[in-house]
Design a protein around this motif. Structure first.
Motif, PDB file in Angstrom:
ATOM      1  N   ILE A   9       0.836  -1.196   0.000  1.00 43.11           N
ATOM      2  CA  ILE A   9       0.000   0.000   0.000  1.00 43.11           C
ATOM      3  C   ILE A   9       0.871   1.246   0.000  1.00 43.11           C
ATOM      4  O   ILE A   9       2.042   1.228   0.381  1.00 43.11           O
ATOM      5  CB  ILE A   9      -0.955   0.015   1.209  1.00 43.11           C
ATOM      6  CG1 ILE A   9      -0.153  -0.077   2.519  1.00 43.11           C
ATOM      7  CG2 ILE A   9      -1.977  -1.097   1.108  1.00 43.11           C
ATOM      8  CD1 ILE A   9      -1.022   0.047   3.766  1.00 43.11           C
ATOM      9  N   THR A  10       0.253   2.342  -0.434  1.00 46.99           N
ATOM     10  CA  THR A  10       0.905   3.640  -0.420  1.00 46.99           C
ATOM     11  C   THR A  10       0.515   4.388   0.848  1.00 46.99           C
ATOM     12  O   THR A  10      -0.394   3.993   1.580  1.00 46.99           O
ATOM     13  CB  THR A  10       0.500   4.465  -1.644  1.00 46.99           C
ATOM     14  OG1 THR A  10      -0.922   4.687  -1.607  1.00 46.99           O
ATOM     15  CG2 THR A  10       0.842   3.728  -2.933  1.00 46.99           C
ATOM     16  N   VAL A  52      -5.097   6.022  -0.186  1.00 48.21           N
ATOM     17  CA  VAL A  52      -4.299   4.792  -0.160  1.00 48.21           C
ATOM     18  C   VAL A  52      -4.579   3.988  -1.422  1.00 48.21           C
ATOM     19  O   VAL A  52      -5.732   3.753  -1.784  1.00 48.21           O
ATOM     20  CB  VAL A  52      -4.610   3.960   1.094  1.00 48.21           C
ATOM     21  CG1 VAL A  52      -3.816   2.663   1.085  1.00 48.21           C
ATOM     22  CG2 VAL A  52      -4.301   4.766   2.343  1.00 48.21           C
ATOM     23  N   ARG A  53      -3.511   3.553  -2.094  1.00 46.04           N
ATOM     24  CA  ARG A  53      -3.634   2.687  -3.271  1.00 46.04           C
ATOM     25  C   ARG A  53      -2.931   1.364  -2.978  1.00 46.04           C
ATOM     26  O   ARG A  53      -1.938   1.319  -2.251  1.00 46.04           O
ATOM     27  CB  ARG A  53      -3.032   3.345  -4.513  1.00 46.04           C
ATOM     28  CG  ARG A  53      -3.718   4.655  -4.888  1.00 46.04           C
ATOM     29  CD  ARG A  53      -3.131   5.252  -6.139  1.00 46.04           C
ATOM     30  NE  ARG A  53      -3.334   4.376  -7.291  1.00 46.04           N
ATOM     31  CZ  ARG A  53      -2.866   4.653  -8.511  1.00 46.04           C
ATOM     32  NH1 ARG A  53      -2.161   5.762  -8.705  1.00 46.04           N
ATOM     33  NH2 ARG A  53      -3.085   3.827  -9.518  1.00 46.04           N
ATOM     34  N   ALA A  54      -3.460   0.299  -3.541  1.00 51.62           N
ATOM     35  CA  ALA A  54      -2.936  -1.042  -3.281  1.00 51.62           C
ATOM     36  C   ALA A  54      -2.298  -1.615  -4.537  1.00 51.62           C
ATOM     37  O   ALA A  54      -2.788  -1.422  -5.651  1.00 51.62           O
ATOM     38  CB  ALA A  54      -4.054  -1.965  -2.800  1.00 51.62           C
ATOM     39  N   VAL A  74       4.894   2.175   0.611  1.00 48.30           N
ATOM     40  CA  VAL A  74       5.641   2.257   1.872  1.00 48.30           C
ATOM     41  C   VAL A  74       5.505   1.028   2.768  1.00 48.30           C
ATOM     42  O   VAL A  74       6.317   0.841   3.666  1.00 48.30           O
ATOM     43  CB  VAL A  74       5.219   3.513   2.669  1.00 48.30           C
ATOM     44  CG1 VAL A  74       5.598   4.783   1.915  1.00 48.30           C
ATOM     45  CG2 VAL A  74       3.712   3.486   2.959  1.00 48.30           C
ATOM     46  N   ASP A  75       4.481   0.180   2.558  1.00 47.57           N
ATOM     47  CA  ASP A  75       4.270  -0.876   3.554  1.00 47.57           C
ATOM     48  C   ASP A  75       3.446  -2.010   2.959  1.00 47.57           C
ATOM     49  O   ASP A  75       2.831  -1.882   1.897  1.00 47.57           O
ATOM     50  CB  ASP A  75       3.552  -0.305   4.779  1.00 47.57           C
ATOM     51  CG  ASP A  75       3.712  -1.185   6.017  1.00 47.57           C
ATOM     52  OD1 ASP A  75       4.418  -2.202   5.926  1.00 47.57           O
ATOM     53  OD2 ASP A  75       3.120  -0.851   7.063  1.00 47.57           O
ATOM     54  N   VAL A  76       3.442  -3.138   3.702  1.00 47.64           N
ATOM     55  CA  VAL A  76       2.550  -4.252   3.407  1.00 47.64           C
ATOM     56  C   VAL A  76       1.216  -3.986   4.086  1.00 47.64           C
ATOM     57  O   VAL A  76       1.160  -3.420   5.185  1.00 47.64           O
ATOM     58  CB  VAL A  76       3.154  -5.583   3.906  1.00 47.64           C
ATOM     59  CG1 VAL A  76       2.224  -6.754   3.608  1.00 47.64           C
ATOM     60  CG2 VAL A  76       4.524  -5.812   3.289  1.00 47.64           C
ATOM     61  N   ALA A 106      12.346 -10.322  12.671  1.00 44.52           N
ATOM     62  CA  ALA A 106      12.724  -9.749  11.380  1.00 44.52           C
ATOM     63  C   ALA A 106      11.612  -8.820  10.881  1.00 44.52           C
ATOM     64  O   ALA A 106      10.430  -9.024  11.160  1.00 44.52           O
ATOM     65  CB  ALA A 106      12.973 -10.855  10.369  1.00 44.52           C
ATOM     66  N   THR A 107      12.017  -7.785  10.149  1.00 47.49           N
ATOM     67  CA  THR A 107      11.058  -6.822   9.609  1.00 47.49           C
ATOM     68  C   THR A 107      11.262  -6.692   8.110  1.00 47.49           C
ATOM     69  O   THR A 107      12.321  -7.034   7.568  1.00 47.49           O
ATOM     70  CB  THR A 107      11.221  -5.443  10.271  1.00 47.49           C
ATOM     71  OG1 THR A 107      12.568  -4.973  10.055  1.00 47.49           O
ATOM     72  CG2 THR A 107      10.948  -5.529  11.762  1.00 47.49           C
ATOM     73  N   LEU A 108      10.243  -6.171   7.446  1.00 44.75           N
ATOM     74  CA  LEU A 108      10.276  -5.992   5.992  1.00 44.75           C
ATOM     75  C   LEU A 108       9.978  -4.545   5.660  1.00 44.75           C
ATOM     76  O   LEU A 108       8.949  -3.998   6.076  1.00 44.75           O
ATOM     77  CB  LEU A 108       9.249  -6.902   5.313  1.00 44.75           C
ATOM     78  CG  LEU A 108       9.160  -6.804   3.789  1.00 44.75           C
ATOM     79  CD1 LEU A 108      10.456  -7.298   3.149  1.00 44.75           C
ATOM     80  CD2 LEU A 108       7.967  -7.595   3.260  1.00 44.75           C
ATOM     81  N   ALA A 109      10.888  -3.909   4.910  1.00 44.71           N
ATOM     82  CA  ALA A 109      10.702  -2.529   4.463  1.00 44.71           C
ATOM     83  C   ALA A 109      10.378  -2.541   2.971  1.00 44.71           C
ATOM     84  O   ALA A 109      10.904  -3.361   2.206  1.00 44.71           O
ATOM     85  CB  ALA A 109      11.957  -1.696   4.721  1.00 44.71           C
ATOM     86  N   VAL A 110       9.518  -1.617   2.555  1.00 48.57           N
ATOM     87  CA  VAL A 110       9.032  -1.557   1.169  1.00 48.57           C
ATOM     88  C   VAL A 110       9.212  -0.150   0.640  1.00 48.57           C
ATOM     89  O   VAL A 110       8.898   0.831   1.342  1.00 48.57           O
ATOM     90  CB  VAL A 110       7.539  -1.949   1.101  1.00 48.57           C
ATOM     91  CG1 VAL A 110       7.035  -1.862  -0.333  1.00 48.57           C
ATOM     92  CG2 VAL A 110       7.322  -3.346   1.649  1.00 48.57           C
ATOM     93  N   THR A 111       9.704  -0.019  -0.598  1.00 46.42           N
ATOM     94  CA  THR A 111       9.815   1.299  -1.232  1.00 46.42           C
ATOM     95  C   THR A 111       9.946   1.128  -2.736  1.00 46.42           C
ATOM     96  O   THR A 111      10.409   0.088  -3.221  1.00 46.42           O
ATOM     97  CB  THR A 111      11.019   2.090  -0.692  1.00 46.42           C
ATOM     98  OG1 THR A 111      11.007   3.409  -1.249  1.00 46.42           O
ATOM     99  CG2 THR A 111      12.322   1.425  -1.083  1.00 46.42           C
TER     100      THR A 111
END
Length: 436
Positions: free
Chosen positions: A119-120, A125-127, A163-165, A180-185
């Motif tokens: 998602i943004t 918010v856009r998916a 920016v995120d799941v 553990a973490t997951l970053a999105v960009t």
């Protein structure tokens, strides 16, 4: 021979026929001894004119077949859709997203499944959904994956917008990741736009019902949802389509065995839906809500279902199919390139199948053998793989843990609610290349 529009369709007049007829007319007018050799000025002139006429014949052939849904393409298909009142779906934005793992345990592989919803940031918010599974490790914590917008639309997406799941998706599919973490960009803006392709649009036009209150009308309502590939209505007793032969078909001692369904009398039917692995099956709730396929299909079917008929929308079983074979390659051909072309061809051929269509052994054999450089195909087996994560409903096929391999020459039979999908994971297919 008759050329042009015939009872069998349009018969194209080729360049050789046009040139032969031109030379025959020239000899009839100027005499049989006229020089029409390829090096003569008159022969060259006839060849140039014949080539122009051949292109004109090709254009006439295109115009003829542009009148029919089964053969039209591009703008011609759009015009036929406008006549039928069914427009092509709006395109979707696509781009690349970088997934970065932090705090991963050494030696463990973290898998981000295909169709993970990203998602943004707000306020709107856009998916987006990933188009392939991604593996991350502590040694290789960053990967780039292609994503496709869940909702159609041509609004651009700026760099850094994703920016995120989605929280619901993270809680369901990534619950065992902590610590553990997951970053999105996304480092670049999404400028690429994917419209609905001709094959998908043509399938919806062909399925367009020609009557109301029938099974076809309910099926077409399901096909109006952009991510639905195919749908099958289970109506064995004819409760929706009252024109079936069941009604009034049996008469024992003057008593009718079955009649038309009475208006207002409850009747239940099922719609099995096969969908692309982009939009989630169930709606994701929360601030970043994403409408699911099931809810969208239910909304569309609600508009056309007859009075008293209740439709239960179920997810079709998406069956991953792969192959095991030995390929004999001619000298001078690259094994990796040939294997990639074979996988691409299999994905395209199997992707054209619909609900209930069997995966034919002969079709797969043709896809393998009809590749440049392939001299022979040996020991070809079709494989029925375990169901992909999140792509298996509650159909009549039991859950399987391992790969089921058919014998040489045996096709894979699909049930009425099963859709064959070529397995994207290369590990599920085993194609051995032998250089001659």
């Amino acid at each position: 021979m008759t050329y042009g529009v015939t009872q069998d369709g349009f018969v194209l007049k080729g360049l050789d026929v046009i040139l032969a007829e031109s030379k025959a007319r020239t000899r009839a007018a100027l005499g049989q001894d006229v020089d029409l050799s390829p090096t003569s000025p008159l022969g060259k002139l006839l060849e140039v004119v014949a080539q122009e006429d051949a292109e004109l014949w090709k254009r006439m052939e295109d115009l003829y077949y542009a009148q029919f849904v089964a053969t039209a393409n591009g703008a011609s298909l759009d015009l036929l859709g406008d006549d039928a009142g069914l427009a092509r779906h709006v395109g979707r934005r696509a781009g690349d997203v970088t997934l970065t793992l932090a705090g991963g345990v050494p030696g463990r592989t973290y898998v981000v499944p295909e169709a993970t919803v990203l998602i943004t940031a707000g306020p709107t918010v856009r998916a987006f959904a990933t188009t392939a599974p991604t593996e991350l490790t502590a040694a290789a914590p960053a990967r780039t994956v292609r994503v496709l917008a869940v909702e159609p639309g041509d609004a651009e997406v700026a760099a850094g917008a994703v920016v995120d799941v989605h929280p619901d998706h993270r809680a369901q599919y990534l619950a065992d990741w902590p610590p553990a973490t997951l970053a999105v960009t996304n480092s670049a803006p999404f400028t690429e736009l994917h419209p609905e392709d001709d094959d998908a649009y043509r399938a919806r036009l062909v399925a367009l019902p020609r009557a109301l209150w029938t099974v076809d009308a309910v099926r077409q309502a399901a096909l109006r949802v952009p991510d639905v590939i195919d749908a099958r209505v289970s109506d064995p007793l004819g409760g929706i389509d009252v024109s079936q032969a069941y009604f009034g078909g049996f008469d024992f001692g003057g008593r009718t065995f079955t009649d038309e369904r009475r208006v207002g009398e409850p009747y239940f039917a099922e719609v099995a839906v096969a969908h692309r692995n982009v939009r989630p099956w169930n709606t994701l709730e929360g601030d970043a809500a994403v409408a699911g396929v099931r809810e969208l299909v239910e909304k569309e079917v609600e508009r056309v279902r007859p009075i008293g008929v209740h439709i239960n929308v179920v997810e079709a079983d998406h069956i991953d199919v792969s192959v095991r074979a030995e390929i004999v390659l001619a000298p001078g051909f690259d094994a990796t390139a040939v294997t990639a072309r074979i996988r691409q061809r299999l994905a395209a051929d199997i992707g054209r199948l619909r609900l209930g269509d069997d995966v034919l052994y002969a079709r797969v054999m043709c896809a393998l053998a009809d590749q440049q450089g392939v001299e022979d195909v040996r020991r070809l087996h079709l494989r029925r793989c375990p169901p992909a994560f999140g792509r298996f409903g509650f159909g009549g096929v039991p859950y399987q843990l391992g790969i089921v391999e058919a014998a040489v020459g045996e096709s894979l039979a699909m049930g009425p609610t099963e859709m064959a999908v070529f397995a994207t994971d290369p590990a599920l297919s085993r194609i051995e290349v032998v250089n001659r």
